[in-house]
Write a protein that holds these residues in place. Structure first.
Motif, PDB file in Angstrom:
ATOM      1  N   HIS A   1       0.805  -1.225   0.000  1.00  0.00           N
ATOM      2  CA  HIS A   1       0.000   0.000   0.000  1.00  0.00           C
ATOM      3  C   HIS A   1       0.838   1.274   0.000  1.00  0.00           C
ATOM      4  O   HIS A   1       0.348   2.322  -0.396  1.00  0.00           O
ATOM      5  CB  HIS A   1      -0.937   0.011   1.213  1.00  0.00           C
ATOM      6  CG  HIS A   1      -2.070  -0.951   1.090  1.00  0.00           C
ATOM      7  ND1 HIS A   1      -3.164  -0.710   0.297  1.00  0.00           N
ATOM      8  CD2 HIS A   1      -2.267  -2.166   1.649  1.00  0.00           C
ATOM      9  CE1 HIS A   1      -4.006  -1.724   0.376  1.00  0.00           C
ATOM     10  NE2 HIS A   1      -3.479  -2.619   1.192  1.00  0.00           N
ATOM     11  N   GLY A   2       2.074   1.221   0.479  1.00  0.00           N
ATOM     12  CA  GLY A   2       2.869   2.436   0.537  1.00  0.00           C
ATOM     13  C   GLY A   2       4.226   2.190   1.158  1.00  0.00           C
ATOM     14  O   GLY A   2       4.546   1.078   1.577  1.00  0.00           O
TER      15      GLY A   2
ATOM     16  N   LEU B   1       7.532   4.225   3.624  1.00  0.00           N
ATOM     17  CA  LEU B   1       7.955   5.339   4.467  1.00  0.00           C
ATOM     18  C   LEU B   1       9.329   5.801   3.973  1.00  0.00           C
ATOM     19  O   LEU B   1      10.328   5.123   4.199  1.00  0.00           O
ATOM     20  CB  LEU B   1       8.028   4.899   5.937  1.00  0.00           C
ATOM     21  CG  LEU B   1       6.789   4.184   6.491  1.00  0.00           C
ATOM     22  CD1 LEU B   1       6.998   3.859   7.972  1.00  0.00           C
ATOM     23  CD2 LEU B   1       5.525   5.019   6.309  1.00  0.00           C
TER      24      LEU B   1
ATOM     25  N   TRP C   1       2.530   9.548  10.487  1.00  0.00           N
ATOM     26  CA  TRP C   1       2.101   9.220   9.132  1.00  0.00           C
ATOM     27  C   TRP C   1       0.591   9.017   9.059  1.00  0.00           C
ATOM     28  O   TRP C   1      -0.021   8.504   9.988  1.00  0.00           O
ATOM     29  CB  TRP C   1       2.783   7.940   8.647  1.00  0.00           C
ATOM     30  CG  TRP C   1       4.272   7.985   8.658  1.00  0.00           C
ATOM     31  CD1 TRP C   1       5.092   7.728   9.722  1.00  0.00           C
ATOM     32  CD2 TRP C   1       5.137   8.312   7.566  1.00  0.00           C
ATOM     33  NE1 TRP C   1       6.402   7.863   9.363  1.00  0.00           N
ATOM     34  CE2 TRP C   1       6.468   8.227   8.040  1.00  0.00           C
ATOM     35  CE3 TRP C   1       4.910   8.668   6.239  1.00  0.00           C
ATOM     36  CZ2 TRP C   1       7.561   8.479   7.227  1.00  0.00           C
ATOM     37  CZ3 TRP C   1       6.013   8.916   5.425  1.00  0.00           C
ATOM     38  CH2 TRP C   1       7.314   8.836   5.924  1.00  0.00           C
TER      39      TRP C   1
ATOM     40  N   ALA D   1      -1.905   6.726   7.680  1.00  0.00           N
ATOM     41  CA  ALA D   1      -1.820   5.333   7.256  1.00  0.00           C
ATOM     42  C   ALA D   1      -2.726   5.010   6.076  1.00  0.00           C
ATOM     43  O   ALA D   1      -2.708   3.877   5.586  1.00  0.00           O
ATOM     44  CB  ALA D   1      -2.144   4.401   8.424  1.00  0.00           C
TER      45      ALA D   1
ATOM     46  N   TRP E   1      -0.331   7.373   3.338  1.00  0.00           N
ATOM     47  CA  TRP E   1       1.098   7.189   3.603  1.00  0.00           C
ATOM     48  C   TRP E   1       1.860   8.491   3.364  1.00  0.00           C
ATOM     49  O   TRP E   1       2.933   8.504   2.766  1.00  0.00           O
ATOM     50  CB  TRP E   1       1.655   6.026   2.779  1.00  0.00           C
ATOM     51  CG  TRP E   1       0.999   4.743   3.137  1.00  0.00           C
ATOM     52  CD1 TRP E   1       0.131   4.033   2.373  1.00  0.00           C
ATOM     53  CD2 TRP E   1       1.116   4.040   4.376  1.00  0.00           C
ATOM     54  NE1 TRP E   1      -0.301   2.917   3.051  1.00  0.00           N
ATOM     55  CE2 TRP E   1       0.280   2.891   4.280  1.00  0.00           C
ATOM     56  CE3 TRP E   1       1.826   4.247   5.550  1.00  0.00           C
ATOM     57  CZ2 TRP E   1       0.151   1.980   5.323  1.00  0.00           C
ATOM     58  CZ3 TRP E   1       1.707   3.326   6.585  1.00  0.00           C
ATOM     59  CH2 TRP E   1       0.872   2.214   6.450  1.00  0.00           C
TER      60      TRP E   1
ATOM     61  N   CYS F   1       3.619  11.871   5.248  1.00  0.00           N
ATOM     62  CA  CYS F   1       4.196  12.312   6.526  1.00  0.00           C
ATOM     63  C   CYS F   1       3.483  13.582   6.969  1.00  0.00           C
ATOM     64  O   CYS F   1       3.608  14.631   6.334  1.00  0.00           O
ATOM     65  CB  CYS F   1       5.691  12.556   6.371  1.00  0.00           C
ATOM     66  SG  CYS F   1       6.500  13.046   7.914  1.00  0.00           S
TER      67      CYS F   1
END
Length: 321
Positions: free
Chosen positions: A7-8, A10, A40, A42, A45, A47
């Motif tokens: 899904h993403g 960091l 984050w 969620a 994703w 910041c």
């Protein structure tokens, strides 16, 4: 987890990420070797907030049950309290050694800080140490079983339960054949469960007794054939609820299928009625020479009679030509 889709990622940190903590399903907080703590979203994703938390590495963090506060420890020998509502530092406490674990209690009335084999118990209202628990070996993982009982795993095969009020060990049991690397606790409607992972490659689930002085009983175990270093438990509680109680706005598969069947049956009825009307029309003379209704049929309406007369006139004209 079910669809196994990425899904993403960091990508805000410049160093290795050392700790991750979810708060609910919407927010994730990360700490890394670059000294940053990031909040984050969620879902997207993204910041949302980046805080310069420690001069050294961030080694561990914990979120208060209210979601308004967080604790972090780092290699700069500090314990820091964070105001997550305003995204700023709330309190800084210097400690003598680098701590590697910090954890809130379930109600958030106390927290513990782990340094090697010692656990310092802090009270939230005073922010001071109320007592110290000493384990035989270096501590690798801790989890609260209740507001006052703490489960401790270390560089040994044994798991111990400590009372945070009396600071004494109330129970211990041999969980694995090698050192226990991680431990996790959760409750379902019927049982209180702890899960342990060890360097021997086993993951085990234990059923806790109401009396924490009694050792738990083994529920199941699995051999992974790997040298385990950490453990994560996924609790699919929300999905189970949705599957068992479908919303009124979204009909279940059974009701959808039933609606399809009903539509098919309705269509069959309409087609049957159309066939009957056509056959009746033939009998009533819409395509024949007679415009008189046959026995057993209803009287043809005036509109139909006019249509019959028009058809007959057209046929007569064709015959004359």
């Amino acid at each position: 987890m079910k669809k196994k889709i990425d899904h993403g990622a960091l990508v805000h940190h410049n160093g290795t990420i050392t700790c991750l903590k979810f708060y609910g399903n919407r927010h994730l907080i990360s700490g890394a070797e670059d000294g940053l703590i990031c909040v984050w979203d969620a879902k997207k994703w993204e910041c949302l907030k980046s805080i310069k938390a420690h001069k050294g590495h961030v080694t561990f963090l914990s979120i208060h049950p209210s979601g308004k506060l967080a604790l972090s420890v780092g290699t700069d020998k500090t314990l820091r309290t964070w105001n997550l509502v305003e995204g700023r530092s709330a309190f800084i406490k210097n400690i003598k050694q680098n701590a590697h674990i910090v954890e809130w209690s379930p109600r958030g009335e106390r927290y513990i800080v782990v340094i090697l084999n010692k656990i310092n118990v802090y009270q939230l209202d005073t922010a001071s140490v109320s007592g110290t628990i000493t384990n035989e070996k270096r501590i690798s993982s801790v989890t609260f079983l209740s507001e006052s009982v703490l489960a401790v795993a270390g560089d040994e095969e044994v798991v111990r339960f400590f009372d945070c009020d009396s600071l004494t060990c109330v129970c211990e049991f041999k969980a694995h054949e090698n050192r226990v690397k991680d431990i996790f606790s959760f409750e379902d409607p019927e049982h209180h469960i702890i899960v342990t992972a060890s360097s021997d490659g086993f993951i085990k689930m234990w059923k806790l007794k109401q009396d924490k002085k009694v050792p738990p009983s083994l529920l199941c175990e699995v051999k992974t054939n790997a040298r385990l270093t950490c453990l994560g438990v996924w609790l699919d509680r929300v999905t189970d609820t949705q599957e068992s109680l479908p919303s009124a706005a979204e009909p279940s598969a059974v009701s959808k299928e039933q609606s399809k069947i009903n539509k098919r049956e309705a269509g069959d009825v309409v087609q049957e009625e159309e066939r009957q009307s056509k056959s009746n029309a033939k009998k009533c003379g819409l395509t024949g020479d007679s415009n008189k209704p046959t026995k057993g049929n209803t009287v043809v309406s005036t509109k139909k009679r006019k249509m019959v007369e028009m058809l007959e006139k057209k046929k007569r004209k064709k015959k004359k030509t």
